[in-house]
Design a protein around this motif. Structure first.
Motif, PDB file in Angstrom:
ATOM      1  N   MET A 164       0.834  -1.209   0.000  1.00  0.00           N
ATOM      2  CA  MET A 164       0.000   0.000   0.000  1.00  0.00           C
ATOM      3  C   MET A 164       0.864   1.253   0.000  1.00  0.00           C
ATOM      4  SD  MET A 164      -3.174  -0.984   2.561  1.00  0.00           S
ATOM      5  CE  MET A 164      -4.123   0.499   2.193  1.00  0.00           C
ATOM      6  N   LYS A 165       1.928   1.253   0.783  1.00  0.00           N
ATOM      7  CA  LYS A 165       2.843   2.397   0.820  1.00  0.00           C
ATOM      8  C   LYS A 165       3.541   2.580  -0.528  1.00  0.00           C
ATOM      9  CE  LYS A 165       5.582   2.896   4.337  1.00  0.00           C
ATOM     10  NZ  LYS A 165       5.270   4.278   4.769  1.00  0.00           N
ATOM     11  N   GLU A 166       4.003   1.479  -1.099  1.00  0.00           N
ATOM     12  CA  GLU A 166       4.709   1.574  -2.379  1.00  0.00           C
ATOM     13  C   GLU A 166       3.785   2.030  -3.502  1.00  0.00           C
ATOM     14  OE1 GLU A 166       6.470  -2.242  -2.910  1.00  0.00           O
ATOM     15  OE2 GLU A 166       8.143  -1.843  -1.538  1.00  0.00           O
ATOM     16  N   ILE A 167       2.552   1.520  -3.498  1.00  0.00           N
ATOM     17  CA  ILE A 167       1.592   1.932  -4.517  1.00  0.00           C
ATOM     18  C   ILE A 167       1.271   3.416  -4.372  1.00  0.00           C
ATOM     19  CG2 ILE A 167      -0.806   1.700  -5.281  1.00  0.00           C
ATOM     20  CD1 ILE A 167      -0.519  -1.323  -4.608  1.00  0.00           C
ATOM     21  N   ALA A 168       1.103   3.867  -3.132  1.00  0.00           N
ATOM     22  CA  ALA A 168       0.865   5.297  -2.906  1.00  0.00           C
ATOM     23  C   ALA A 168       2.005   6.115  -3.507  1.00  0.00           C
ATOM     24  CB  ALA A 168       0.723   5.584  -1.420  1.00  0.00           C
ATOM     25  N   GLY A 169       3.226   5.644  -3.301  1.00  0.00           N
ATOM     26  CA  GLY A 169       4.377   6.356  -3.845  1.00  0.00           C
ATOM     27  C   GLY A 169       4.386   6.395  -5.360  1.00  0.00           C
ATOM     28  N   THR A 170       3.952   5.301  -5.999  1.00  0.00           N
ATOM     29  CA  THR A 170       3.939   5.278  -7.471  1.00  0.00           C
ATOM     30  C   THR A 170       2.832   6.169  -8.044  1.00  0.00           C
ATOM     31  OG1 THR A 170       2.472   3.331  -7.581  1.00  0.00           O
ATOM     32  CG2 THR A 170       4.849   2.920  -7.504  1.00  0.00           C
ATOM     33  N   LEU A 171       1.763   6.368  -7.283  1.00  0.00           N
ATOM     34  CA  LEU A 171       0.665   7.235  -7.737  1.00  0.00           C
ATOM     35  C   LEU A 171       0.963   8.710  -7.489  1.00  0.00           C
ATOM     36  CD1 LEU A 171      -2.431   5.237  -6.407  1.00  0.00           C
ATOM     37  CD2 LEU A 171      -1.517   5.247  -8.742  1.00  0.00           C
ATOM     38  N   ALA A 172       1.904   8.990  -6.591  1.00  0.00           N
ATOM     39  CA  ALA A 172       2.204  10.366  -6.202  1.00  0.00           C
ATOM     40  C   ALA A 172       2.842  11.142  -7.351  1.00  0.00           C
ATOM     41  CB  ALA A 172       3.132  10.372  -4.990  1.00  0.00           C
ATOM     42  N   LYS A 173       2.630  12.442  -7.321  1.00  0.00           N
ATOM     43  CA  LYS A 173       3.215  13.331  -8.327  1.00  0.00           C
ATOM     44  C   LYS A 173       3.952  14.471  -7.603  1.00  0.00           C
ATOM     45  CE  LYS A 173       1.164  11.343 -11.953  1.00  0.00           C
ATOM     46  NZ  LYS A 173       1.859  10.777 -13.124  1.00  0.00           N
ATOM     47  N   PRO A 174       5.079  14.168  -6.963  1.00  0.00           N
ATOM     48  CA  PRO A 174       5.771  15.198  -6.180  1.00  0.00           C
ATOM     49  C   PRO A 174       6.325  16.345  -7.008  1.00  0.00           C
ATOM     50  CG  PRO A 174       7.118  13.218  -6.373  1.00  0.00           C
ATOM     51  CD  PRO A 174       5.762  12.873  -6.899  1.00  0.00           C
ATOM     52  N   ASP A 175       6.544  16.125  -8.299  1.00  0.00           N
ATOM     53  CA  ASP A 175       7.114  17.174  -9.154  1.00  0.00           C
ATOM     54  C   ASP A 175       6.049  18.000  -9.871  1.00  0.00           C
ATOM     55  OD1 ASP A 175       9.724  16.328  -8.522  1.00  0.00           O
ATOM     56  OD2 ASP A 175       9.651  14.788 -10.079  1.00  0.00           O
ATOM     57  N   SER A 176       4.806  17.827  -9.478  1.00  0.00           N
ATOM     58  CA  SER A 176       3.714  18.491 -10.185  1.00  0.00           C
ATOM     59  C   SER A 176       3.913  19.996 -10.283  1.00  0.00           C
ATOM     60  CB  SER A 176       2.381  18.194  -9.497  1.00  0.00           C
ATOM     61  OG  SER A 176       1.325  18.890 -10.122  1.00  0.00           O
ATOM     62  N   GLY A 177       4.183  20.644  -9.149  1.00  0.00           N
ATOM     63  CA  GLY A 177       4.322  22.098  -9.145  1.00  0.00           C
ATOM     64  C   GLY A 177       5.395  22.585 -10.100  1.00  0.00           C
ATOM     65  N   HIS A 178       6.574  21.969 -10.032  1.00  0.00           N
ATOM     66  CA  HIS A 178       7.671  22.376 -10.913  1.00  0.00           C
ATOM     67  C   HIS A 178       7.328  22.124 -12.382  1.00  0.00           C
ATOM     68  CE1 HIS A 178      10.375  23.337  -7.666  1.00  0.00           C
ATOM     69  NE2 HIS A 178      10.244  22.135  -7.136  1.00  0.00           N
ATOM     70  N   ASN A 179       6.699  20.972 -12.665  1.00  0.00           N
ATOM     71  CA  ASN A 179       6.346  20.659 -14.051  1.00  0.00           C
ATOM     72  C   ASN A 179       5.323  21.634 -14.618  1.00  0.00           C
ATOM     73  OD1 ASN A 179       8.081  18.462 -14.223  1.00  0.00           O
ATOM     74  ND2 ASN A 179       6.542  17.006 -13.509  1.00  0.00           N
ATOM     75  N   ILE A 180       4.377  22.039 -13.786  1.00  0.00           N
ATOM     76  CA  ILE A 180       3.366  22.990 -14.260  1.00  0.00           C
ATOM     77  C   ILE A 180       3.997  24.354 -14.530  1.00  0.00           C
ATOM     78  CG2 ILE A 180       1.203  24.181 -13.716  1.00  0.00           C
ATOM     79  CD1 ILE A 180       0.413  21.732 -12.031  1.00  0.00           C
ATOM     80  N   VAL A 181       4.940  24.760 -13.681  1.00  0.00           N
ATOM     81  CA  VAL A 181       5.635  26.031 -13.938  1.00  0.00           C
ATOM     82  C   VAL A 181       6.407  25.960 -15.249  1.00  0.00           C
ATOM     83  CG1 VAL A 181       7.365  27.655 -13.095  1.00  0.00           C
ATOM     84  CG2 VAL A 181       5.756  26.635 -11.498  1.00  0.00           C
ATOM     85  N   ASN A 182       7.037  24.814 -15.526  1.00  0.00           N
ATOM     86  CA  ASN A 182       7.719  24.644 -16.817  1.00  0.00           C
ATOM     87  C   ASN A 182       6.739  24.817 -17.975  1.00  0.00           C
ATOM     88  OD1 ASN A 182      10.142  24.076 -15.537  1.00  0.00           O
ATOM     89  ND2 ASN A 182       9.883  21.847 -15.657  1.00  0.00           N
ATOM     90  N   LEU A 183       5.550  24.227 -17.810  1.00  0.00           N
ATOM     91  CA  LEU A 183       4.537  24.338 -18.855  1.00  0.00           C
ATOM     92  C   LEU A 183       4.060  25.780 -19.007  1.00  0.00           C
ATOM     93  CD1 LEU A 183       2.612  23.011 -20.900  1.00  0.00           C
ATOM     94  CD2 LEU A 183       1.033  22.578 -18.992  1.00  0.00           C
ATOM     95  N   ILE A 184       3.888  26.466 -17.894  1.00  0.00           N
ATOM     96  CA  ILE A 184       3.489  27.877 -17.937  1.00  0.00           C
ATOM     97  C   ILE A 184       4.507  28.690 -18.738  1.00  0.00           C
ATOM     98  CG2 ILE A 184       3.342  29.962 -16.501  1.00  0.00           C
ATOM     99  CD1 ILE A 184       1.885  28.262 -14.402  1.00  0.00           C
ATOM    100  N   GLU A 185       5.786  28.454 -18.472  1.00  0.00           N
ATOM    101  CA  GLU A 185       6.831  29.165 -19.221  1.00  0.00           C
ATOM    102  C   GLU A 185       6.688  28.920 -20.719  1.00  0.00           C
ATOM    103  OE1 GLU A 185      10.346  27.535 -17.530  1.00  0.00           O
ATOM    104  OE2 GLU A 185      10.456  28.987 -15.901  1.00  0.00           O
ATOM    105  N   LYS A 186       6.476  27.660 -21.084  1.00  0.00           N
ATOM    106  CA  LYS A 186       6.369  27.312 -22.505  1.00  0.00           C
ATOM    107  C   LYS A 186       5.149  27.972 -23.150  1.00  0.00           C
ATOM    108  CE  LYS A 186       6.247  23.405 -25.719  1.00  0.00           C
ATOM    109  NZ  LYS A 186       5.203  24.037 -26.557  1.00  0.00           N
ATOM    110  N   LEU A 187       4.016  27.922 -22.462  1.00  0.00           N
ATOM    111  CA  LEU A 187       2.797  28.495 -23.027  1.00  0.00           C
ATOM    112  C   LEU A 187       2.927  30.002 -23.212  1.00  0.00           C
ATOM    113  CD1 LEU A 187       0.050  26.504 -21.074  1.00  0.00           C
ATOM    114  CD2 LEU A 187       0.743  26.194 -23.457  1.00  0.00           C
TER     115      LEU A 187
END
Length: 383
Positions: free
Chosen positions: A344-367
């Motif tokens: 359950m812990k490992e599956i939670a970790g695989t579903l997590a998106k810890p880099d979401s904020g940084h990735n969205i900022v990258n996308l904002i820059e591109k747009l």
């Protein structure tokens, strides 16, 4: 960089997603100008009060009615059309806000303001790139527009569903719901428990979101009667009466308990817990997944939270606790069985998106850059 966030405070998750993303923007661009707008409140405080109070009352006292309305909105086009008509009536005031603020990009964390932006793009020649952030683990027709540049979703299965519904694949990004940077830091369980004056033993974190909704009181009493070494951390949110009832009951408990009202140290509380016991709001679940914290689900709101629950259970990161569930039996299955708990812990970790904020900022820059180069054409028709 000017970033305009449009959200609605139906629960706290939509606003929290905007607040979390703003932190990542400011980390990278300290001089960025950002504005988070609670859209209905900005347009008309009376509309805000009617909608928000109506939503809360239905959710608290007639959740099945809300579930029925939610299902109607999924499958009946006339409900979707009515929502869009109401959004169109309110859109001009948001257009004035946009003209005054002059955003480089618009981020919507709720479908109602997104409908306004889609309308303004089509009828007011609004030429500002826009992002939609879905704050649950489920898709919904209210989000469907083909003149929105990007959709941020929590998982690949949502992306596949949106593609089937007509949203082009190149506009859907599985970055996940942005959570505050504080959740990316962690502390040892034993250390957190010591700071909270708790024992270093099996620890349950009970949460009902900022509004303290859900049958937390019954869950609290069920865990308190559990026949094993256990302790409880409970966060009652802004529900003062719930906090008082939990404190009154906790005073007579034979196990260690720690009761909070609206807590600003949730990352720390999650670090100190072995399970989170909560209704499955998209933001709370996203935070727990990053902490690799298995979930015991209670009181899902019919509609989007039931869909969140299905996703978590099907994925293996959560189990459902009914009102009369034998807690000892559940813990025997998901905690004493170390293989199951580890999975359950490992599956939670695989579903997590810890880099979401940084990735969205990258996308904002591109747009923003693409828009400055004139790469977008704003002549789409609404779906």
């Amino acid at each position: 960089m000017n970033v305009l966030f449009l959200s609605i405070s139906l629960g706290s998750g939509h606003i929290k997603a905007a607040e979390a993303l703003r932190k990542y923007i400011v980390l990278r661009y300290p001089t960025a100008k950002t504005l988070i707008v609670d859209t209905f409140k900005y347009i008309n405080p009376l509309i805000h009060t009617v909608v928000v109070d109506g939503y809360l009352n239905i959710v608290k006292y007639a959740p099945q009615v809300y579930g029925g309305l939610y299902r109607m909105s999924e499958y009946r086009k006339n409900v979707n059309r009515m929502s869009r008509v109401l959004s169109q009536l309110m859109a001009p005031k948001i257009h004035k806000l946009i003209q005054d603020f002059k955003p480089s990009i618009i981020v919507c964390t709720h479908p109602f303001p997104l409908q306004m932006i889609a309308y303004l793009k089509e009828h007011y020649n609004l030429a500002v790139p826009s992002i939609a952030i879905l704050t649950d683990f489920v898709n919904h027709p209210f989000w469907f527009h083909n003149n929105i540049e990007a959709y941020i979703v929590a998982h690949d299965y949502i992306k596949r569903d949106m593609i089937e519904c007509g949203i082009s694949e190149n506009r859907i990004f599985t970055y996940g719901i942005p959570i505050a940077p504080e959740f990316l830091k962690s502390a040892p369980k034993a250390q957190v428990r010591k700071e909270l004056s708790l024992k270093n033993t099996l620890t349950m974190l009970l949460m009902g979101g900022s509004l303290g909704i859900g049958d937390i009181e019954s869950a609290f009493k069920s865990f308190a009667k559990c026949k094993r070494n256990i302790q409880i951390i409970a966060a009652a949110g802004k529900n003062g009466s719930l906090e008082k009832r939990l404190n009154d009951f906790g005073a007579s408990c034979s196990i260690p308990v720690k009761i909070f009202g609206y807590a600003d140290n949730i990352p720390m509380l999650m670090d100190g817990a072995d399970f989170i016991v909560t209704k499955p709001g998209g933001m709370t679940i996203s935070e727990a997944l990053v902490k690799k914290l298995p979930a015991l689900i209670i009181s899902p709101i019919p509609g989007q939270e039931e869909r969140n629950e299905q996703f978590l259970i099907n994925s293996g990161a959560a189990v459902r606790i009914q009102k009369n569930t034998n807690i000892d039996s559940i813990l025997c299955q998901v905690y004493d069985n170390k293989l199951r708990y580890t999975q359950m812990k490992e599956i939670a970790g695989t579903l997590a998106k810890p880099d979401s904020g940084h990735n969205i900022v990258n996308l904002i820059e591109k747009l923003i850059n693409d828009n400055e180069k004139g790469l977008f054409k704003y002549s789409f028709n609404a779906l």
